[in-house]
Scaffold this motif. Structure first.
Motif, PDB file in Angstrom:
ATOM      1  N   PHE A 167       1.096  -0.696  -0.595  1.00  0.00           N
ATOM      2  CA  PHE A 167       0.011   0.252   0.185  1.00  0.00           C
ATOM      3  C   PHE A 167       0.824   0.706   0.192  1.00  0.00           C
ATOM      4  O   PHE A 167       2.115   1.561   0.241  1.00  0.00           O
ATOM      5  N   THR A 168       0.357   2.585  -0.167  1.00  0.00           N
ATOM      6  CA  THR A 168       0.820   4.130  -0.256  1.00  0.00           C
ATOM      7  C   THR A 168       0.920   4.291   0.931  1.00  0.00           C
ATOM      8  O   THR A 168       0.384   3.808   1.659  1.00  0.00           O
ATOM      9  N   VAL A 169       2.146   4.720   0.764  1.00  0.00           N
ATOM     10  CA  VAL A 169       2.737   5.943   1.756  1.00  0.00           C
ATOM     11  C   VAL A 169       0.816   6.639   3.177  1.00  0.00           C
ATOM     12  O   VAL A 169       0.481   7.171   3.764  1.00  0.00           O
ATOM     13  N   GLY A 170       0.610   7.275   1.944  1.00  0.00           N
ATOM     14  CA  GLY A 170      -1.153   8.608   1.798  1.00  0.00           C
ATOM     15  C   GLY A 170      -1.773   7.552   2.609  1.00  0.00           C
ATOM     16  O   GLY A 170      -2.959   8.522   3.091  1.00  0.00           O
ATOM     17  N   SER A 171      -2.069   6.115   1.824  1.00  0.00           N
ATOM     18  CA  SER A 171      -3.226   5.527   2.019  1.00  0.00           C
ATOM     19  C   SER A 171      -3.106   5.079   3.777  1.00  0.00           C
ATOM     20  O   SER A 171      -4.400   4.870   4.270  1.00  0.00           O
ATOM     21  N   LEU A 172      -1.577   4.254   3.952  1.00  0.00           N
ATOM     22  CA  LEU A 172      -1.982   4.248   5.305  1.00  0.00           C
ATOM     23  C   LEU A 172      -1.829   4.925   5.913  1.00  0.00           C
ATOM     24  O   LEU A 172      -2.016   4.804   7.170  1.00  0.00           O
ATOM     25  N   GLN A 173      -0.994   6.363   6.254  1.00  0.00           N
ATOM     26  CA  GLN A 173      -1.380   7.655   6.852  1.00  0.00           C
ATOM     27  C   GLN A 173      -2.579   7.872   7.438  1.00  0.00           C
ATOM     28  O   GLN A 173      -3.057   8.090   8.366  1.00  0.00           O
ATOM     29  N   ARG A 174      -3.658   7.720   5.983  1.00  0.00           N
ATOM     30  CA  ARG A 174      -4.813   8.278   6.212  1.00  0.00           C
ATOM     31  C   ARG A 174      -5.779   6.985   7.259  1.00  0.00           C
ATOM     32  O   ARG A 174      -6.722   7.217   8.568  1.00  0.00           O
ATOM     33  N   LYS A 175      -5.519   6.044   7.392  1.00  0.00           N
ATOM     34  CA  LYS A 175      -5.858   4.431   7.807  1.00  0.00           C
ATOM     35  C   LYS A 175      -5.827   4.973   8.964  1.00  0.00           C
ATOM     36  O   LYS A 175      -7.314   4.410  10.009  1.00  0.00           O
ATOM     37  N   THR A 176      -4.536   5.183   9.929  1.00  0.00           N
ATOM     38  CA  THR A 176      -3.297   5.222  10.925  1.00  0.00           C
ATOM     39  C   THR A 176      -4.881   6.420  11.616  1.00  0.00           C
ATOM     40  O   THR A 176      -4.685   6.170  12.872  1.00  0.00           O
ATOM     41  N   GLN A 177      -4.655   7.556  10.421  1.00  0.00           N
ATOM     42  CA  GLN A 177      -5.242   8.768  11.413  1.00  0.00           C
ATOM     43  C   GLN A 177      -6.919   8.499  12.224  1.00  0.00           C
ATOM     44  O   GLN A 177      -7.651   8.573  12.576  1.00  0.00           O
ATOM     45  N   MET A 178      -7.586   7.773  10.787  1.00  0.00           N
ATOM     46  CA  MET A 178      -8.654   7.064  11.530  1.00  0.00           C
ATOM     47  C   MET A 178      -8.731   6.375  12.273  1.00  0.00           C
ATOM     48  O   MET A 178     -10.007   6.370  13.838  1.00  0.00           O
ATOM     49  N   ASP A 179      -7.905   5.123  12.779  1.00  0.00           N
ATOM     50  CA  ASP A 179      -7.226   4.589  13.688  1.00  0.00           C
ATOM     51  C   ASP A 179      -7.308   4.935  14.599  1.00  0.00           C
ATOM     52  O   ASP A 179      -7.927   4.266  15.983  1.00  0.00           O
ATOM     53  N   VAL A 180      -6.835   5.610  15.018  1.00  0.00           N
ATOM     54  CA  VAL A 180      -6.217   6.356  16.059  1.00  0.00           C
ATOM     55  C   VAL A 180      -7.602   7.509  16.718  1.00  0.00           C
ATOM     56  O   VAL A 180      -7.666   7.930  17.839  1.00  0.00           O
ATOM     57  N   LEU A 181      -7.996   8.178  15.886  1.00  0.00           N
ATOM     58  CA  LEU A 181      -9.560   9.288  16.011  1.00  0.00           C
ATOM     59  C   LEU A 181     -10.484   8.076  16.852  1.00  0.00           C
ATOM     60  O   LEU A 181     -10.948   8.237  17.659  1.00  0.00           O
ATOM     61  N   MET A 182     -10.591   6.454  15.985  1.00  0.00           N
ATOM     62  CA  MET A 182     -11.734   5.904  16.413  1.00  0.00           C
ATOM     63  C   MET A 182     -11.210   5.631  17.963  1.00  0.00           C
ATOM     64  O   MET A 182     -11.670   5.017  18.657  1.00  0.00           O
ATOM     65  N   GLU A 183     -10.072   5.240  18.569  1.00  0.00           N
ATOM     66  CA  GLU A 183      -9.297   4.907  19.938  1.00  0.00           C
ATOM     67  C   GLU A 183      -9.973   5.511  20.848  1.00  0.00           C
ATOM     68  O   GLU A 183      -9.640   5.563  21.631  1.00  0.00           O
ATOM     69  N   CYS A 184      -9.627   6.831  20.019  1.00  0.00           N
ATOM     70  CA  CYS A 184      -9.866   8.248  21.223  1.00  0.00           C
ATOM     71  C   CYS A 184     -11.507   8.531  20.643  1.00  0.00           C
ATOM     72  O   CYS A 184     -11.469   8.177  22.835  1.00  0.00           O
ATOM     73  N   VAL A 185     -12.319   7.749  20.365  1.00  0.00           N
ATOM     74  CA  VAL A 185     -13.510   7.823  20.995  1.00  0.00           C
ATOM     75  C   VAL A 185     -14.024   6.774  21.699  1.00  0.00           C
ATOM     76  O   VAL A 185     -14.675   7.373  22.261  1.00  0.00           O
ATOM     77  N   LYS A 186     -13.313   5.500  21.597  1.00  0.00           N
ATOM     78  CA  LYS A 186     -13.211   4.206  22.287  1.00  0.00           C
ATOM     79  C   LYS A 186     -12.687   5.093  23.448  1.00  0.00           C
ATOM     80  O   LYS A 186     -14.136   4.165  24.781  1.00  0.00           O
TER      81      LYS A 186
END
Length: 470
Positions: free
Chosen positions: A398-417
């Motif tokens: 996968f591209t670095v950009g797509s991994l960055q966006r996925k990780t940003q959402m994962d970290v945000l979801m952990e914050c919400v959780k």
């Protein structure tokens, strides 16, 4: 983006890096605080795309303070010299890498005009505007394998200011028609300002020292490194390995005892033929190719395998040169096509991994450590669980950009959780809202006139009668 907790895969990467450091150099391991700091910094770079303590503080809602982050960066007793080596060893071991191709290139990074404390900042040509800017230049060594491309080492480059001033004066006097005998002599070489070729050879020596079990198939570099000094030097360091670079079109060769330029030889004597080349192991492209083993004057008459290459749609040949004349023409061309991968790395590195945004850390240690953090993030993404699965199954990664966006959402979801798991989520949300108001303050803009006086814009009748055109 909110950053209340480091990304899990980054925490695991730091643990693995610590183990690699202990194996490589006992006593160089990380403390608990250092591991937490590194995990947070790498997650912060991934979230805000910058090596910037103020942005990290805002993203963490003040849980990590700018002063504390900066202090650890400057004063923390982290074995910075060994971090990159330990990380590379970890990646090579993880994917069972035993051989690869080394690629050299350099990258410029424009900085502010006021760069008194930015390490080795110097005047650079700005391609977009055609003018000049102050910036840094990094010579980088990458290892291209059959599965991944990984950055290995770097050196900062700066031209000798005395030589630069001499070149400027030399051009001025040449235009005036002053003979060479009356122009100033070129200043002697200053070892404090090594050339790019010398930095590249030093990086090669370090590679051989730190990764002796890796078999290098060949070394690739652009025309800047097409000199005898680099090609012979690199081949000697690595025990006769194939070195592939480019020659300038006006360089002289010997054909039947006569001197000719490379251009004349391939355009008049050894004309090209049409063929199909597989580029970077992927698509096939049409090209016009011709090759010969020739004595090159600039290489003291040594024989090089010289190839004239012109892809479909191109008007001019480029001239590849290889030190090992036992390779086939097609193999040299297809190997050299791998050099393009360094351009892809530079694009990812500058766009998504912090170095191209706000990596303005002061002095040598600031620039070096900031760059190391950025490269560690690139290593870390190679060990992302999604990336691991692709590499192990030999499918496109996968591209670095797509991994960055996925990780940003994962970290945000952990914050919400984490917020929803509180005893009183509503109250906790209010507290977070108050913190957000304090941290993310709105700043006045200098672009608009609201709140300022624009002035009187109009004619004055009495003044118009005092002017009488003649």
């Amino acid at each position: 983006m909110l950053l209340t907790e480091s990304a899990p895969f980054i925490k695991q990467y730091i643990e693995d890096l610590n183990n690699s450091l202990e194996q490589y150099k006992p006593g160089a391991g990380l403390t608990f605080t250092q591991k937490a700091w590194l995990s947070f910094c790498l997650t912060g770079i991934l979230m805000v795309n910058a090596v910037c303590w103020a942005k990290f503080e805002r993203a963490s809602l003040g849980n990590y303070k700018l002063a504390a982050l900066s202090w650890m960066f400057r004063k923390g007793k982290i074995s910075w010299d060994n971090l990159l080596v330990g990380s590379v060893r970890r990646i090579l071991k993880k994917y069972g890498i035993t051989n690869g191709v080394i690629v050299f290139d350099e990258s410029d990074r424009a900085r502010s005009k006021n760069t008194k404390r930015i390490y080795k900042a110097h005047k650079q040509k700005h391609k977009a505007s055609g003018g000049y800017v102050n910036g840094q230049t990094v010579v980088l060594l990458l290892l291209v394998t059959d599965s991944i491309t990984v950055p290995i080492g770097f050196k900062f480059y700066m031209p000798d200011p005395v030589v630069s001033a001499w070149k400027k004066e030399e051009e001025r006097l040449k235009k005036k028609g002053l003979p060479k005998s009356k122009r100033p002599v070129k200043p002697a070489f200053n070892p404090e300002y090594p050339k790019k070729i010398q930095l590249a050879l030093l990086l090669l020596e370090n590679f051989k020292k730190y990764y002796p079990k890796i078999t290098v198939k060949c070394v690739l570099a652009d025309a800047l490194y097409g000199s005898k000094e680099f090609m012979n030097g690199a081949s000697n360091i690595l025990g006769g390995v194939q070195i592939i670079s480019q020659l300038k079109s006006n360089q002289n060769i010997r054909y039947k005892g006569k001197k000719k330029t490379i251009t004349d030889y391939f355009n008049m004597i050894n004309k090209g033929v049409n063929c199909t080349i597989r580029v970077r192991g992927g698509e096939k492209v049409n090209a016009t190719v011709s090759s010969a083993r020739l004595k090159v004057d600039a290489h003291d008459g040594n024989v090089l395998f010289v190839i004239a290459l012109k892809y479909e749609g191109e008007d001019e040949y480029r001239y590849l040169a290889a030190t090992d004349v036992s390779w086939r023409t097609v193999d040299i061309i297809q190997a050299y096509s791998l050099r393009w991968l360094v351009e892809v790395f530079f694009e990812d590195w500058k766009l998504y991994e912090g170095w191209g945004q706000e990596a303005k850390q002061y002095d040598e240690e600031g620039s070096s450590r900031g760059l190391i953090l950025s490269l560690l993030l690139d290593h870390c993404l190679l060990l992302h669980p999604e990336q691991e699965a692709c590499i192990e199954n030999k499918t496109p990664v996968f591209t670095v950009g797509s991994l960055q966006r996925k990780t940003q959402m994962d970290v945000l979801m952990e914050c919400v959780k984490s917020l929803l798991q509180q005893q009183d989520p509503g109250e906790k949300l209010k507290e977070m809202g108050q913190v957000i108001k304090k941290v993310f303050r709105l700043m006045p803009s200098g672009k608009h006139m609201s709140g300022r006086t624009i002035g009187r814009l109009g004619p004055t009748p009495s003044l118009s009668r005092k002017y009488c055109p003649c």
